[in-house]
Design a protein around this motif. Structure first.
Motif, mmCIF file in Angstrom:
data_model
loop_
_atom_site.group_PDB
_atom_site.id
_atom_site.type_symbol
_atom_site.label_atom_id
_atom_site.label_comp_id
_atom_site.label_asym_id
_atom_site.label_seq_id
_atom_site.Cartn_x
_atom_site.Cartn_y
_atom_site.Cartn_z
ATOM 1 N N UNK A 31 3.624 1.635 -2.036
ATOM 2 C CA UNK A 31 4.163 1.509 -3.046
ATOM 3 C C UNK A 31 3.430 2.526 -3.871
ATOM 4 N N UNK A 47 -10.383 4.556 2.528
ATOM 5 C CA UNK A 47 -12.079 2.803 2.566
ATOM 6 C C UNK A 47 -11.191 2.197 4.156
ATOM 7 N N UNK A 48 -10.170 2.102 4.021
ATOM 8 C CA UNK A 48 -9.402 1.093 4.813
ATOM 9 C C UNK A 48 -9.374 1.867 6.348
ATOM 10 N N UNK A 63 1.004 -1.108 -0.134
ATOM 11 C CA UNK A 63 0.129 -0.132 -0.501
ATOM 12 C C UNK A 63 0.834 1.458 0.069
ATOM 13 N N UNK A 104 2.616 2.929 -8.341
ATOM 14 C CA UNK A 104 3.399 2.146 -9.373
ATOM 15 C C UNK A 104 2.398 2.595 -10.259
ATOM 16 N N UNK A 142 -9.701 4.661 -1.585
ATOM 17 C CA UNK A 142 -10.096 2.950 -1.578
ATOM 18 C C UNK A 142 -8.486 2.783 -0.046
ATOM 19 N N UNK A 143 -7.473 4.121 0.481
ATOM 20 C CA UNK A 143 -6.918 3.928 1.867
ATOM 21 C C UNK A 143 -7.924 4.635 2.423
ATOM 22 N N UNK A 154 -8.922 6.705 -7.061
ATOM 23 C CA UNK A 154 -8.946 5.250 -6.599
ATOM 24 C C UNK A 154 -8.205 4.644 -5.389
ATOM 25 N N UNK A 155 -6.562 5.106 -5.924
ATOM 26 C CA UNK A 155 -5.983 5.349 -4.024
ATOM 27 C C UNK A 155 -6.038 5.699 -3.383
ATOM 28 N N UNK A 202 -2.389 9.087 -11.141
ATOM 29 C CA UNK A 202 -2.795 8.036 -9.645
ATOM 30 C C UNK A 202 -1.960 7.318 -9.328
#
Ligand SMILES: Nc1ncnc2c1ncn2[C@@H]1O[C@H](COP(=O)(O)OP(=O)(O)OP(=O)(O)O)[C@@H](O)[C@H]1O
Ligand SMILES: [Mg+2]
Lengths: 263, 261
Positions: free
Chosen positions: A86, A114-115, A84, A88, A111-112, A107-108, A162
């Protein structure tokens, strides 16, 4: 003290696909806050090296330490946490074609969030995505398009936006400037340097462009036949003293590498 | 002698492959299911799949059900007329439709439509590195791509089959009343006399199993596809073929379990 542990430390990394040996004992150190440029012929295994570090391809042997922890032996859940950190950029962009451009960029972040329970609202995420798109030289209005509506170079820049949107500790760039015009290439190089200098990220970049390699890289390494045959300061790429690196960076047809190929 | 050994070796290889695939598939399914109880759950993807399977398959499923019900009525009429047992037709139609034709027809249609589309979509994501990109963006691809689809398939297919049941019975009704001159009230009464709740519920339970299997095949073959457009093509074919075969095989097993006393 911190400077003495490499951010990424690879020892004896091996990877073969069936009988084809792609990586054959790679040793590599990347210090925190520096960037490493990897050069090497097409098909020499540069992308495979990055995928092994990310755990997208299982390595056959060796160790990969990130912040001193061998990620290859970590349990999956802990490993996900390391991955997570890193960001790319994939060689072909790998944009999600079912989502719009801004959703790709954000997106990231979503998502992060949300976590970790502090998820930005969609409006916030969209605004951040717009800023990231501006940084890579795209108009924020591009955010509403779908990736299929972009040119190849634009897709690459969206992929870059991204990758850096989450301000990750470690950044991997697989040919960030391939397919861009020279000016945009220089802009992207500058952006990568900014990420490393300002955010303190550690970067590994693969490139075939020597000018770009010297702009981005602190250190450089050349991958040939599964081994890193040369490592040194990126500034000395064009006069490394190593005949193979010389031939490669100057693009000469005659030299030790073509001899090998003809045999 | 050597030919025999070669034959046995080939047989063994095929058997090993089968076991390996079955094992991989089971592991894949269990992993996807385990993400159901571990948040986050991706509701957007779930509702998208639900609409795709449940709503957009309605026309195909409705038409096949309508015609199958009609065909059953016609066929059983030609058979039963010899024995003056036409009165049994309503019962035959409703039992055939709720127990078998509804779930199986809807399942096969959805396998062709949705199973193929899922394999193609996920397969394309695999060969263009989008699945790898998910991993690097703090998202577990199984949780994101597979789990919501499996759940959507398991829920949507029973709903579809409920519609298919009603339309199948209606198909039989239309044929019997319009073409075979049955009395409509008598046909309806015979239908309700013949059908029991268990016939419908078992049909719906079958549908849930089929929905799970179809989406599992679509996701698995897409997820494991390799090798560019051609790989995605063969993954799509494999998903539909495997889903159809598994569907009929599990239909046999479930029928054996529920109806063979
Ligand atoms: N999943 C795979 N299965 C089998 N072989 C693979 C796989 N991925 C890569 N290879 C092989 O590994 C070798 C190295 O591939 P890689 O993509 O790392 O090359 P590269 O150095 O990135 O080249 P380029 O500069 O053209 O991107 C290639 O010969 C390729 O055939
Ligand atoms: Mg590559």
């Amino acid at each position: 003290m911190i400077q003495s542990t490499p951010k990424i430390r690879i020892r004896g990394l091996c990877k073969a696909f069936g009988p084809k040996i792609v990586l054959d004992g790679i040793d590599l150190d990347v210090m925190p806050g520096t960037s490493m440029v990897i050069i090497g012929g097409s098909g020499s295994g540069k992308s495979v090296l990055l995928r092994c570090i990310l755990g997208l391809i299982p390595a056959d042997a060796g160790t990969i330490e990130i912040d001193g922890v061998n990620v290859l032996t970590l349990p999956p859940r802990r490993r996900e946490e390391v991955i997570e950190t890193i960001g790319m950029l994939f060689q072909n962009g790998a944009l999600f074609d079912s989502l719009s451009v801004w959703e790709n960029v954000a997106f990231g972040l979503l998502a992060a969030g949300r976590r970790h329970g502090r998820r930005p609202s969609r409006a916030e995420a969209r605004a951040t995505a717009g800023r990231m798109l501006e940084q890579v030289g795209l108009d924020p209005s591009v955010g509403a398009l779908s990736p299929a509506e972009l040119s190849g170079g634009m897709q690459k820049r969206v992929g870059l936006a991204r990758a850096i949107a989450g301000q990750p500790d470690i950044l991997f760039f697989d040919e960030p400037t391939t397919g861009l015009d020279p000016i945009m290439g220089a802009v992207i190089d500058g952006l990568i340097v900014d990420c490393v200098r300002k955010l303190g990220s550690t970067a590994i970049a693969i490139t075939h462009d020597m000018a770009s390699a010297q702009r981005i890289g602190d250190q450089a390494a050349m991958l040939y036949k599964g081994k890193l045959i040369w490592q040194g300061p990126a500034a000395s790429l064009l006069n490394s003293g190593n005949p193979m690196v010389d031939q490669f960076t100057h693009g000469r047809r005659e030299g030790p590498i073509s001899m090998e190929l003809r045999r | 002698m050597n030919a025999v050994l070669d034959f046995i070796a080939a047989l063994g290889r095929a058997a090993l492959n089968l076991v390996r695939t079955a094992g991989a598939l089971t592991l894949f399914g269990l992993t996807a299911l385990s993400h159901l109880v571990r948040p986050p759950f991706y509701w957007r993807i779930f509702f998208g799949a639900l609409i795709e399977i449940g709503f957009f398959s309605l026309p195909v499923v409705a038409l096949t059900a309508l015609f199958s019900g009609g065909v059953i009525a016609l066929q059983s009429y030609t058979g039963f007329a010899q024995y003056h047992a036409q009165g049994a037709i309503a019962g035959i139609v409703v039992l055939a439709v709720t127990r078998e034709l509804g779930p199986v027809m809807a399942g096969l249609m959805v396998a062709g439509r949705v199973g193929a589309a899922m394999a193609a979509e996920i397969g394309t994501m695999r060969v263009t590195d989008q699945i790898d990109a998910l991993t690097t963006l703090s998202t577990n691809p199984m949780k994101y791509l597979v789990t919501p689809r499996l759940l959507a398939g398991t829920i949507a297919l029973p709903c579809l089959v409920l519609v298919a049941d009603m339309l199948g019975v209606m198909g039989g009704f239309i044929v019997s009343v319009v073409k075979l001159d049955f009395s409509a009230p008598a046909y309806i009464a015979a239908t309700f006399a013949a059908v029991k709740t268990i016939d419908v519920t078992v049909g719906l339970a079958k549908a849930a199993v089929f929905g799970f299997l179809i989406t599992l095949m679509g996701c698995y073959h897409g997820y494991t596809s390799r090798g560019g457009a051609q790989g995605v093509g063969s993954a799509t074919t494999a998903a539909v073929v495997a889903a159809s075969i598994l569907l009929l095989a599990s239909d046999y097993l479930l029928t054996d379990v529920f109806f063979s006393q």
